[in-house]
Motif scaffolding. Structure first.
Motif, PDB file in Angstrom:
ATOM      1  N   ASP A 126      46.940  51.919  14.458  1.00 44.85           N
ATOM      2  CA  ASP A 126      46.409  52.535  13.238  1.00 44.85           C
ATOM      3  C   ASP A 126      47.464  52.522  12.129  1.00 44.85           C
ATOM      4  O   ASP A 126      47.151  52.239  10.971  1.00 44.85           O
ATOM      5  N   ILE A 127      48.703  52.802  12.481  1.00 40.82           N
ATOM      6  CA  ILE A 127      49.800  52.739  11.505  1.00 40.82           C
ATOM      7  C   ILE A 127      49.911  51.319  10.956  1.00 40.82           C
ATOM      8  O   ILE A 127      50.029  51.115   9.746  1.00 40.82           O
ATOM      9  N   HIS A 128      49.854  50.334  11.842  1.00 40.96           N
ATOM     10  CA  HIS A 128      49.920  48.935  11.432  1.00 40.96           C
ATOM     11  C   HIS A 128      48.815  48.609  10.432  1.00 40.96           C
ATOM     12  O   HIS A 128      49.058  48.000   9.385  1.00 40.96           O
ATOM     13  N   ALA A 129      47.582  49.028  10.721  1.00 36.72           N
ATOM     14  CA  ALA A 129      46.449  48.752   9.837  1.00 36.72           C
ATOM     15  C   ALA A 129      46.622  49.435   8.477  1.00 36.72           C
ATOM     16  O   ALA A 129      46.351  48.833   7.429  1.00 36.72           O
ATOM     17  N   LYS A 130      47.095  50.682   8.484  1.00 33.54           N
ATOM     18  CA  LYS A 130      47.287  51.413   7.225  1.00 33.54           C
ATOM     19  C   LYS A 130      48.397  50.778   6.378  1.00 33.54           C
ATOM     20  O   LYS A 130      48.274  50.674   5.161  1.00 33.54           O
ATOM     21  N   ASN A 162      59.637  47.110   7.276  1.00 35.98           N
ATOM     22  CA  ASN A 162      60.598  47.605   8.276  1.00 35.98           C
ATOM     23  C   ASN A 162      59.948  48.638   9.187  1.00 35.98           C
ATOM     24  O   ASN A 162      60.142  48.607  10.406  1.00 35.98           O
ATOM     25  N   LEU A 163      59.189  49.560   8.607  1.00 40.48           N
ATOM     26  CA  LEU A 163      58.499  50.566   9.416  1.00 40.48           C
ATOM     27  C   LEU A 163      57.551  49.884  10.392  1.00 40.48           C
ATOM     28  O   LEU A 163      57.524  50.220  11.583  1.00 40.48           O
ATOM     29  N   CYS A 214      56.456  62.213  15.737  1.00 39.32           N
ATOM     30  CA  CYS A 214      56.896  61.410  14.595  1.00 39.32           C
ATOM     31  C   CYS A 214      55.836  60.369  14.242  1.00 39.32           C
ATOM     32  O   CYS A 214      55.477  60.201  13.068  1.00 39.32           O
ATOM     33  N   LEU A 215      55.286  59.692  15.242  1.00 39.80           N
ATOM     34  CA  LEU A 215      54.233  58.702  15.008  1.00 39.80           C
ATOM     35  C   LEU A 215      52.979  59.345  14.422  1.00 39.80           C
ATOM     36  O   LEU A 215      52.348  58.790  13.517  1.00 39.80           O
ATOM     37  N   PHE A 216      52.604  60.519  14.928  1.00 40.00           N
ATOM     38  CA  PHE A 216      51.445  61.242  14.374  1.00 40.00           C
ATOM     39  C   PHE A 216      51.666  61.554  12.891  1.00 40.00           C
ATOM     40  O   PHE A 216      50.770  61.379  12.072  1.00 40.00           O
ATOM     41  N   ARG A 224      49.438  60.156   9.700  1.00 45.48           N
ATOM     42  CA  ARG A 224      48.729  61.039   8.771  1.00 45.48           C
ATOM     43  C   ARG A 224      49.217  60.860   7.341  1.00 45.48           C
ATOM     44  O   ARG A 224      48.427  60.873   6.399  1.00 45.48           O
ATOM     45  N   LEU A 225      50.528  60.700   7.155  1.00 45.16           N
ATOM     46  CA  LEU A 225      51.054  60.519   5.802  1.00 45.16           C
ATOM     47  C   LEU A 225      50.619  59.185   5.205  1.00 45.16           C
ATOM     48  O   LEU A 225      50.324  59.107   4.013  1.00 45.16           O
TER      49      LEU A 225
END
Length: 184
Positions: A47-51, A69-70, A164-166, A170-171
């Protein structure tokens, strides 16, 4: 006034690079905690990757290096806690500078802690700023020498990295909505 933006250490060969990495980690008391595994964490990382890809598609040029980098650290199962912590803090700094750009004073000399506090002046919800504080603290933990003997617990755990991943997820969701104009 000039500010130092980056220090690069160069090692010739894998053995020298590994030795440099070990020496820096020992000096900074970094622990070697890896990103948690499991279906939930894989889903959050995807989900982070997609965002990140969605934000990059909005052509936000100042965000590219930080977001790439993230993404690299989030997608790599072998990323270490300090890598994720530093990348998460940089994301927080990037978001806050973007959110506060409408304020009419110089934010260069303002601490990240204070910048997060200024977000309430532009109506950012306290729970969102609390996620930013979590990432700020993880970044500080990752970048600075810590006296582990005086703390309980002494070091962060895999569960902390899950949190941290959560927070990152969310951010990114909030920032994407903000960039798309969902908030006045």
């Amino acid at each position: 006034m000039l500010y130092l933006e980056r220090i690069l250490f160069v090692a010739y060969g894998a053995r020298a690079a590994h030795g440099l990495d070990e020496a820096m980690n020992k000096t900074l008391n970094r622990v070697n905690i890896m990103i948690p595994k499991g279906k939930l964490m894989i889903g959050i990382r995807q989900d982070i990757h997609a965002k990140i890809n969605q934000i990059l598609s909005l052509n936000h040029p100042s965000a590219h290096e930080t977001l790439l980098n993230l993404k690299r650290f989030v997608l790599n199962e072998n990323s270490k806690s300090f890598e994720l912590g530093i990348a998460a803090r940089r994301l927080t700094e990037l978001m806050i500078d973007n959110l506060l750009q409408e304020l009419e004073f110089d934010l260069l000399r303002v601490s990240l802690y204070r910048k997060i506090g200024y977000l309430k002046d532009i109506g950012i919800a306290e729970w969102i700023t609390s996620y930013m504080h979590v990432l700020r603290v993880f970044g500080n933990e990752s970048a600075h020498h810590q006296d582990q003997a005086c703390r309980r617990p002494a070091v962060i755990s895999q569960s902390d990295l899950g949190l941290c991943l959560f927070c990152i997820e969310r951010l990114l969701d909030f920032w994407l909505e903000y960039l798309q104009g969902h908030y006045p």
